[in-house]
Design a protein around this motif. Structure first.
Motif, PDB file in Angstrom:
ATOM      1  N   UNK A 273       0.938  -1.242  -0.068  1.00 51.46           N
ATOM      2  CA  UNK A 273       0.035   0.019   0.012  1.00 51.46           C
ATOM      3  C   UNK A 273       0.845   1.223   0.081  1.00 51.46           C
ATOM      4  N   UNK A 274       0.327   2.333  -0.623  1.00 51.56           N
ATOM      5  CA  UNK A 274       1.036   3.529  -0.672  1.00 51.56           C
ATOM      6  C   UNK A 274      -0.041   4.687  -0.499  1.00 51.56           C
ATOM      7  N   UNK A 275       0.303   6.209  -0.751  1.00 49.34           N
ATOM      8  CA  UNK A 275      -0.272   6.966  -0.798  1.00 49.34           C
ATOM      9  C   UNK A 275      -1.243   7.276   0.406  1.00 49.34           C
ATOM     10  N   UNK A 276      -0.925   6.757   1.531  1.00 48.80           N
ATOM     11  CA  UNK A 276      -1.762   6.931   2.734  1.00 48.80           C
ATOM     12  C   UNK A 276      -1.377   8.236   3.275  1.00 48.80           C
ATOM     13  N   UNK A 277      -1.929   8.857   4.361  1.00 47.31           N
ATOM     14  CA  UNK A 277      -1.792  10.217   4.823  1.00 47.31           C
ATOM     15  C   UNK A 277      -1.328  10.108   6.304  1.00 47.31           C
ATOM     16  N   UNK A 278      -0.637  10.710   6.996  1.00 49.15           N
ATOM     17  CA  UNK A 278      -0.390  10.881   8.458  1.00 49.15           C
ATOM     18  C   UNK A 278      -1.168  12.245   8.703  1.00 49.15           C
ATOM     19  N   UNK A 279      -2.265  12.122   9.318  1.00 52.18           N
ATOM     20  CA  UNK A 279      -2.910  13.172   9.833  1.00 52.18           C
ATOM     21  C   UNK A 279      -2.594  13.729  10.952  1.00 52.18           C
ATOM     22  N   UNK A 280      -2.533  15.215  11.027  1.00 53.22           N
ATOM     23  CA  UNK A 280      -1.769  15.839  12.109  1.00 53.22           C
ATOM     24  C   UNK A 280      -2.514  17.207  12.459  1.00 53.22           C
ATOM     25  N   UNK A 281      -3.098  17.303  13.647  1.00 54.86           N
ATOM     26  CA  UNK A 281      -3.573  18.511  14.258  1.00 54.86           C
ATOM     27  C   UNK A 281      -3.077  18.842  15.609  1.00 54.86           C
ATOM     28  N   UNK A 282      -3.156  20.169  15.845  1.00 58.56           N
ATOM     29  CA  UNK A 282      -2.602  20.594  17.203  1.00 58.56           C
ATOM     30  C   UNK A 282      -3.591  21.733  17.788  1.00 58.56           C
ATOM     31  N   UNK A 283      -3.577  21.592  19.191  1.00 55.83           N
ATOM     32  CA  UNK A 283      -4.114  22.784  19.837  1.00 55.83           C
ATOM     33  C   UNK A 283      -3.404  23.269  20.941  1.00 55.83           C
ATOM     34  N   UNK A 284      -3.340  24.431  21.430  1.00 57.18           N
ATOM     35  CA  UNK A 284      -2.331  24.569  22.673  1.00 57.18           C
ATOM     36  C   UNK A 284      -2.950  24.101  23.724  1.00 57.18           C
ATOM     37  N   UNK A 285      -2.104  23.560  24.741  1.00 57.18           N
ATOM     38  CA  UNK A 285      -2.687  23.219  25.998  1.00 57.18           C
ATOM     39  C   UNK A 285      -2.910  24.503  27.155  1.00 57.18           C
ATOM     40  N   UNK A 286      -3.818  24.242  27.943  1.00 61.88           N
ATOM     41  CA  UNK A 286      -4.172  25.213  28.889  1.00 61.88           C
ATOM     42  C   UNK A 286      -3.031  25.333  29.829  1.00 61.88           C
ATOM     43  N   UNK A 410      -0.392  -0.943  -7.838  1.00 63.21           N
ATOM     44  CA  UNK A 410      -0.939  -1.973  -8.999  1.00 63.21           C
ATOM     45  C   UNK A 410      -0.053  -1.443 -10.500  1.00 63.21           C
ATOM     46  N   UNK A 411      -0.229  -2.294 -11.296  1.00 70.16           N
ATOM     47  CA  UNK A 411       0.450  -1.822 -12.617  1.00 70.16           C
ATOM     48  C   UNK A 411       0.313  -0.476 -13.109  1.00 70.16           C
ATOM     49  N   UNK A 412      -1.142  -0.258 -12.827  1.00 69.43           N
ATOM     50  CA  UNK A 412      -1.525   1.391 -13.229  1.00 69.43           C
ATOM     51  C   UNK A 412      -0.753   2.358 -12.440  1.00 69.43           C
ATOM     52  N   UNK A 413      -0.586   2.262 -11.125  1.00 69.17           N
ATOM     53  CA  UNK A 413       0.476   2.997 -10.155  1.00 69.17           C
ATOM     54  C   UNK A 413       1.520   3.004 -10.729  1.00 69.17           C
ATOM     55  N   UNK A 414       2.410   1.852 -11.160  1.00 67.25           N
ATOM     56  CA  UNK A 414       3.774   1.571 -11.616  1.00 67.25           C
ATOM     57  C   UNK A 414       3.955   2.654 -12.752  1.00 67.25           C
ATOM     58  N   UNK A 415       2.854   2.518 -13.532  1.00 66.80           N
ATOM     59  CA  UNK A 415       2.978   3.306 -14.813  1.00 66.80           C
ATOM     60  C   UNK A 415       2.984   5.100 -14.488  1.00 66.80           C
ATOM     61  N   UNK A 416       1.911   5.206 -13.563  1.00 67.31           N
ATOM     62  CA  UNK A 416       1.878   6.640 -12.966  1.00 67.31           C
ATOM     63  C   UNK A 416       3.369   7.111 -12.256  1.00 67.31           C
ATOM     64  N   UNK A 417       3.832   6.156 -11.699  1.00 66.86           N
ATOM     65  CA  UNK A 417       5.292   6.490 -11.085  1.00 66.86           C
ATOM     66  C   UNK A 417       6.121   6.826 -12.244  1.00 66.86           C
ATOM     67  N   UNK A 424       8.303  15.451 -13.436  1.00 61.61           N
ATOM     68  CA  UNK A 424       8.608  16.072 -12.320  1.00 61.61           C
ATOM     69  C   UNK A 424      10.134  15.712 -11.868  1.00 61.61           C
ATOM     70  N   UNK A 425      10.887  15.950 -12.907  1.00 59.53           N
ATOM     71  CA  UNK A 425      12.262  15.402 -12.387  1.00 59.53           C
ATOM     72  C   UNK A 425      13.080  16.123 -11.352  1.00 59.53           C
ATOM     73  N   UNK A 426      13.506  15.077 -10.400  1.00 61.60           N
ATOM     74  CA  UNK A 426      14.346  15.790  -9.147  1.00 61.60           C
ATOM     75  C   UNK A 426      13.234  16.050  -7.881  1.00 61.60           C
ATOM     76  N   UNK A 427      12.055  15.976  -8.204  1.00 57.73           N
ATOM     77  CA  UNK A 427      11.150  16.401  -7.019  1.00 57.73           C
ATOM     78  C   UNK A 427      10.326  15.078  -6.416  1.00 57.73           C
ATOM     79  N   UNK A 428       9.894  15.187  -5.305  1.00 56.89           N
ATOM     80  CA  UNK A 428       9.042  14.121  -4.829  1.00 56.89           C
ATOM     81  C   UNK A 428       7.844  14.151  -5.076  1.00 56.89           C
ATOM     82  N   UNK A 429       7.230  13.066  -5.131  1.00 59.40           N
ATOM     83  CA  UNK A 429       5.689  12.855  -5.317  1.00 59.40           C
ATOM     84  C   UNK A 429       4.996  11.772  -4.928  1.00 59.40           C
ATOM     85  N   UNK A 430       4.078  11.756  -4.809  1.00 61.98           N
ATOM     86  CA  UNK A 430       3.339  10.580  -3.817  1.00 61.98           C
ATOM     87  C   UNK A 430       3.364   9.087  -4.321  1.00 61.98           C
TER      88      UNK A 430
END
Length: 450
Positions: A273-286, A410-417, A424-430
């Motif tokens: 599996x790929x293309x998952x996300x790390x969700x991150x949120x923040x709030x100040x502590x009292x 999948x094979x389709x994702x490999x083609x997309x890669x 996007x040469x030299x740049x990072x993508x998902x």
């Protein structure tokens, strides 16, 4: 006599048409405003009102059916394959692997009554408008505790096929950051096509004081979102490039987070599996949250919750209420607690970090449980709502979880890669291999935490 009647009829019809047009314009204007907020109520005029009412009715019956069934001590292969169809007046609701998800809810300390109350209350669902490329529909329960998301058949099949592996991972690592799926269903409303949907716990719950939300993939292409104007109430989920120059400050719990991200992302790598996300949120502590003293009783409750999330209340016959605080009888300084029990939850770094942890000081009665505690990378959970996804630093409270785990390389994702490498040469993508994706996200977390 007929002509005036005809004219009157036309006049009434025209009035109704104008009234309907005005209502649609007003509704359209409100929708545009609410879209900016990201979340809005699905009331009687909403296009999804009928669907969500049927979903509620179907879910209420499915949960009731589960409550009337005998609890399973152990799950069988048949439980994973089980499909139950319930026929209602104008639709059919199917529930997949009901006993399995009921077991997961129970192990998370959630009662079926709580689950039913949240999903099936009289209050309207909310629609969440995201900036995701996904064509899925997102709904929130009114208390914002659960997400309901429509999925295609392939994604549902992937989840159900790997459900036993997913459950085993959560058993081995009870404090996993992976999103907790608590239900899978299909609703059929003739003559419309079938709709599959999943129910999952919201990572950002409760969200009352959250002041920033991020969706992190560890790359740079298409990873910027225009922030909301300063001082506005608009809800915008920001991305990687928006977070640059910032850090998640956790101090002692940093090593635990690094290790758990490694564990969870490696698990997703084994699923290809790929293309998952790390969700991150923040709030100040009292102020009182940053400099709190905790009672010995609360410490015991937190320790029990950390060892067994289903435990909580000390009163027999009463189910634990997530986030409930026990009465204080005596206090311990946070530093004293941290030196003993919390040390057991602070994990050593894994592949990315070779630091070692001090041996925790634990009462002899708990000594037998210590190897599992360490091997399972547990931590001392906060006595808060949604404790598995909440981590407190010195100044900020963070909500962290991993979502969107259905994209297979999948094979389709490999083609997309290959295509993105040219574009996007030299740049990072998902779209990269699962191994690269896993390591890259681990490095992002290491580079952006303190």
């Amino acid at each position: 006599m007929e002509m005036p009647a005809a004219e009157g009829g036309l006049g009434t019809s025209g009035h109704r048409q104008r009234s309907g047009t005005v209502k649609r314009r007003l509704w359209g204007g409100l929708r545009q405003q609410w879209k900016l907020l990201g979340v809005f109520e699905i009331d009687q005029q909403h296009e999804f009102y009928g669907l969500t009412c049927r979903m509620k009715e179907g879910l209420a019956a499915a949960i009731e059916n589960n409550m009337n069934s005998s609890p399973r001590k152990e799950l069988s292969d048949d439980d994973y394959r089980l499909e139950v169809a319930q026929i209602h007046k104008d639709f059919t609701m199917e529930t997949f692997a009901g006993p399995v998800f009921a077991s997961l809810r129970s192990s998370s300390g959630m009662t079926e009554q709580e689950y039913q109350q949240s999903l099936c209350s009289e209050n309207c669902y909310l629609q969440f408008i995201s900036n995701s490329k996904s064509k899925a529909d997102f709904f929130l329960t009114n208390d914002k505790r659960f997400f309901l998301k429509t999925q295609n058949k392939r994604e549902i099949k992937f989840l159900l096929t790997n459900l036993k592996i997913y459950m085993e991972h959560l058993r081995k690592f009870p404090h996993s950051l992976l999103v907790k799926f608590v239900g899978v269903h299909r609703i059929k409303i003739p003559p419309r096509s079938k709709k599959y949907f999943i129910v999952m716990q919201s990572v950002f719950y409760p969200d009352d004081r959250i002041n920033a939300r991020y969706d992190i993939k560890g790359c740079e292409v298409s990873r910027w979102t225009e922030p909301a104007p300063e001082g506005s109430q608009i809800i915008v989920v920001l991305k990687d490039l928006n977070f640059e120059g910032q850090s998640v400050v956790l101090d002692r719990q940093r090593q635990w987070l690094l290790r758990q991200v490694e564990i969870d992302t490696y698990f997703l790598q084994t699923l290809n599996v790929l293309d998952y996300s790390l969700l991150l949120a923040q709030q100040p502590l009292h102020h009182d949250e940053r400099h709190q003293s905790i009672s010995f009783r609360t410490l015991i409750v937190r320790t029990k919750k950390s060892v067994n999330p289903g435990s909580g209340s000390t009163h027999a016959g009463i189910a634990p209420v997530p986030g409930a605080e026990e009465e204080e009888d005596s206090t311990l300084n946070w530093s004293e607690t941290d030196c003993s029990v919390l040390a057991a939850g602070a994990s050593c770094g894994g592949r990315l970090n070779n630091q070692t942890c001090p041996e925790p000081s634990v009462p002899s009665s708990d000594a037998a449980q210590l190897p599992d505690f360490r091997a399972q990378n547990r931590r001392l959970l906060p006595n808060l709502k949604n404790p598995l996804h909440v981590i407190d630093g010195p100044e900020q409270r963070y909500f962290i979880g991993i979502i969107d785990i259905f994209t297979v390389y999948s094979f389709r994702k490999r083609l997309e890669h290959l295509w993105k490498r040219l574009r996007h040469p030299g740049r990072s993508f998902s779209t990269v291999s699962p191994q690269t994706y896993c390591l890259r996200l681990c490095h992002w977390v290491q580079d952006h935490t303190k």
